[in-house]
Design a protein around this motif. Structure first.
Motif, PDB file in Angstrom:
ATOM      1  N   PHE A   1      -3.920  -3.699  -2.800  1.00 14.79           N
ATOM      2  CA  PHE A   1      -2.460  -4.255  -2.671  1.00 14.79           C
ATOM      3  C   PHE A   1      -1.631  -3.307  -2.832  1.00 14.79           C
ATOM      4  O   PHE A   1      -0.310  -3.001  -2.472  1.00 14.79           O
ATOM      5  N   GLY A   2      -1.722  -2.286  -4.172  1.00 17.91           N
ATOM      6  CA  GLY A   2      -1.223  -1.130  -4.415  1.00 17.91           C
ATOM      7  C   GLY A   2      -0.955  -0.387  -3.323  1.00 17.91           C
ATOM      8  O   GLY A   2       0.476   0.234  -3.032  1.00 17.91           O
ATOM      9  N   ASN A   3      -1.732   0.033  -2.397  1.00 22.29           N
ATOM     10  CA  ASN A   3      -1.493   0.935  -1.298  1.00 22.29           C
ATOM     11  C   ASN A   3      -0.484   0.295  -0.296  1.00 22.29           C
ATOM     12  O   ASN A   3       0.404   0.992   0.116  1.00 22.29           O
ATOM     13  N   ALA A   4      -0.701  -1.140  -0.273  1.00 23.78           N
ATOM     14  CA  ALA A   4       0.097  -1.769   0.677  1.00 23.78           C
ATOM     15  C   ALA A   4       1.683  -1.874   0.232  1.00 23.78           C
ATOM     16  O   ALA A   4       2.643  -1.322   1.097  1.00 23.78           O
ATOM     17  N   TRP A   5       1.863  -1.987  -0.987  1.00 32.58           N
ATOM     18  CA  TRP A   5       3.195  -1.984  -1.458  1.00 32.58           C
ATOM     19  C   TRP A   5       3.810  -0.872  -1.555  1.00 32.58           C
ATOM     20  O   TRP A   5       4.894  -0.577  -1.020  1.00 32.58           O
ATOM     21  N   CYS A   6       3.199   0.237  -1.886  1.00 29.73           N
ATOM     22  CA  CYS A   6       3.706   1.717  -1.845  1.00 29.73           C
ATOM     23  C   CYS A   6       4.132   2.145  -0.515  1.00 29.73           C
ATOM     24  O   CYS A   6       5.129   2.542  -0.084  1.00 29.73           O
TER      25      CYS A   6
END
Length: 592
Positions: free
Chosen positions: A366-371
């Protein structure tokens, strides 16, 4: 042209006067009055007034064309939305009907995740808006944090209750008849995905409120709510887990398949909640560190700040997303490398470590998606053509949709070439997490666009109903329309493609080829009969029944009224000479 053909004299006047609709009407009346007899005989039943109206209406488009078209921000946003939506929908048709089954499965997975995120955000934002206006407003920071935490507990409890009911774990309280497992799996999966994402955004709101009100001094202090959120969620999960265990063992001291499903699906939903919320808070801290301004609770920024981000900040944020992507493999490799050591531990400790690994994996995904989402938003906001939020949200949704679906082909090639390694479990899990990340990108970006549209419509009805209640009603109405269609068709198709075995895939492809051969006039009956035998062979392989004798050496017999006779396979040379290469390939693939 009709006026000239009838010989009617033109009326010459200034452009300014011709722009008046009243003057156009007067000109029509004048034209009808001076029309020659031939023209009046051509329309014997029409009065002069009707002719005047027709002439006036015919002249109005020319008058409008002379005026300069005014392009507003709303017009640009609507135009881009209409044009982009058509292209987006056609792209979906290409992807879900692609010949490669993997491309179809990934496409349906992204579509399913997109719609679930869309429904979850829309639903939570509608309820949260009412709570903020009528409960939180005029209260202090501690009161806001308390109410937002209460919202999180409410949605967590609702998620546990709904999954208990839909999984059949509490079915004995209502009926002694156990529900059909296939329907239960679809029900519990659909409600699990919806409530996990809704609760995830409630967790973002709760821990974000803590971050905004009590720890917003420096980028370092904004990290404390992440640690607090981790331990807070783990504590709540432990409490709910004990409740589930008590309920499951209360009747007969054992867990049946429905109670096991309730426990497994609820734990998966809890992992999504933790990964979704904690990764969002981490990206908030990264953005604060890069630009010096902490975004608001929902990740938004004022336009003056959003449009002034430097290219170095955009690259740094996108690079952080790539870092999250690389770290997402670490939990998977740990689980694979120390698989035997983990299984040698006590069962309770095993379960806890597995949950920690799963939450960390979701956190990185999810961190990859938000960034990537906010990095692309920073990039588009710096473009001179985009000058308002509405157009930015539409362009961002279309761009991310195109990139996400293009990435499906990259993912397919990566899996085919074993980029994620030869371990099928790691490769499958990595693909599943990337699909979830792509769904978040598309779903959240489209929700931003629809949220703006719903807000505008709500303001338009403020004379009859408060905008917040109008927005809530429209959000619930959209979810009521979208959710059943997603559950009955999209999620069902996605699960069918994901659960397919090799034998089932082969049988479906053989069935499709067999249908094409039957509908083709150029295929003789001898080839059809042999293909039917091979189709039955694929069916036996799928059902696990013993295989029949091979088709080689079989005689082709035809039963008629006069008796049984052998059919010569070369008796129809005309049809064989006409047979296309594609039909031959179909026959060969079925007879292989």
């Amino acid at each position: 042209r009709q006026l000239v053909w009838f010989g009617w004299p033109p009326v010459v006047e200034s452009p300014a006067a011709s722009r008046s609709p009243q003057r156009a009407y007067d000109r029509g009346m004048e034209t009808a009055r001076i029309a020659p007899a031939g023209a009046r005989r051509f329309w014997p039943q029409c009065s002069k007034r009707y002719v005047a109206v027709v002439v006036a209406l015919a002249m109005l488009p020319a008058v409008t064309a002379e005026e300069e078209i005014k392009v507003t921000a709303t017009a640009r946003a609507v135009s881009v939305m209409l044009l982009g939506s058509i292209g987006f929908q056609m792209l979906l048709f290409y992807l879900v009907n692609w010949p490669d089954r993997d491309i179809q499965r990934y496409s349906w997975g992204v579509i399913s995740q997109t719609i679930s995120i869309f429904c979850a955000v829309l639903l939570f934002q509608g309820f949260n808006g009412v709570i903020e206006e009528y409960i939180i407003k005029d209260g202090g920071p501690l009161w806001e944090v308390t109410v937002d935490m209460a919202q999180l507990v409410f949605w967590l409890t609702a998620m546990q209750t709904v999954l208990a009911l839909t999984s059949g774990a509490l079915q004995e309280l209502f009926s002694d008849v156990k529900p059909e497992m296939e329907k239960v799996e679809l029900n519990v999966k659909s409600w699990s995905v919806l409530f996990s994402h809704t609760t995830g955004f409630a967790a973002i709101n709760a821990w974000g409120s803590l971050q905004q009100n009590l720890f917003a001094e420096t980028p370092f202090t904004t990290l404390f709510p992440i640690v607090i959120g981790w331990f807070g969620l783990i504590l709540m999960y432990s409490g709910f887990d004990n409740i589930r265990e008590h309920i499951a063992l209360a009747d007969d001291g054992e867990k049946d398949e429905y109670e096991k499903m309730w426990d497994e699906e609820t734990e998966d939903a809890e992992h999504d909640v933790a990964g979704l919320s904690l990764s969002f808070l981490t990206v908030q801290s990264i953005r604060f560190y890069l630009c010096g301004v902490l975004p608001n609770q929902e990740g938004g920024e004022k336009w003056e700040i959003l449009s002034q981000h430097k290219s170095s900040e955009v690259i740094a944020l996108l690079g952080s997303g790539f870092g999250f992507f690389l770290f997402s493999f670490v939990p998977l490799m740990i689980e694979s490398r120390f698989h035997h050591q983990l299984h040698s531990l006590p069962h309770s400790l095993q379960e806890k470590l597995k949950r920690v690994i799963e939450i960390l994996n979701n956190f990185c995904t999810f961190g990859n998606a938000w960034c990537f989402f906010f990095g692309m938003k920073w990039f588009l906001a710096s473009v001179d053509y985009i000058e308002e939020d509405a157009l930015l949200n539409v362009v961002l949704a279309l761009l991310l949709s195109f990139i996400a679906f293009l990435f499906i082909f990259v993912l397919d090639k990566a899996l085919d070439n074993h980029i994620f390694g030869h371990d099928e479990h790691i490769a499958h899990t990595a693909a599943e997490k990337l699909i979830t990340a792509l769904g978040i990108l598309i779903g959240f970006s489209w929700e931003q666009s629809f949220d703006s549209a719903v807000g505008v419509v709500a303001v338009g009805f403020e004379d009859t109903c408060p905008p917040l209640f109008t927005k809530l009603a429209m959000s619930v109405l959209l979810v009521i329309i979208v959710f059943p269609a997603w559950r009955l068709y999209i999620l069902k198709t996605e699960r069918g493609l994901s659960d397919e075995s090799v034998e089932e895939i082969v049988l479906k492809m053989a069935t499709g080829q067999h249908h094409e051969m039957f509908m083709n006039r150029e295929v003789d009956e001898h080839a059809l009969d042999l293909a039917h035998l091979r189709l039955k062979h694929h069916r036996r392989a799928f059902l696990g029944t013993p295989a029949a004798a091979p088709t080689e050496g079989l005689r082709h017999l035809q039963v008629t009224m006069s008796g049984i006779k052998e059919v010569d396979s070369n008796a129809n040379p005309v049809s064989k000479s006409k047979r296309s290469t594609g039909v031959s390939e179909l026959a060969q693939s079925l007879l292989a």
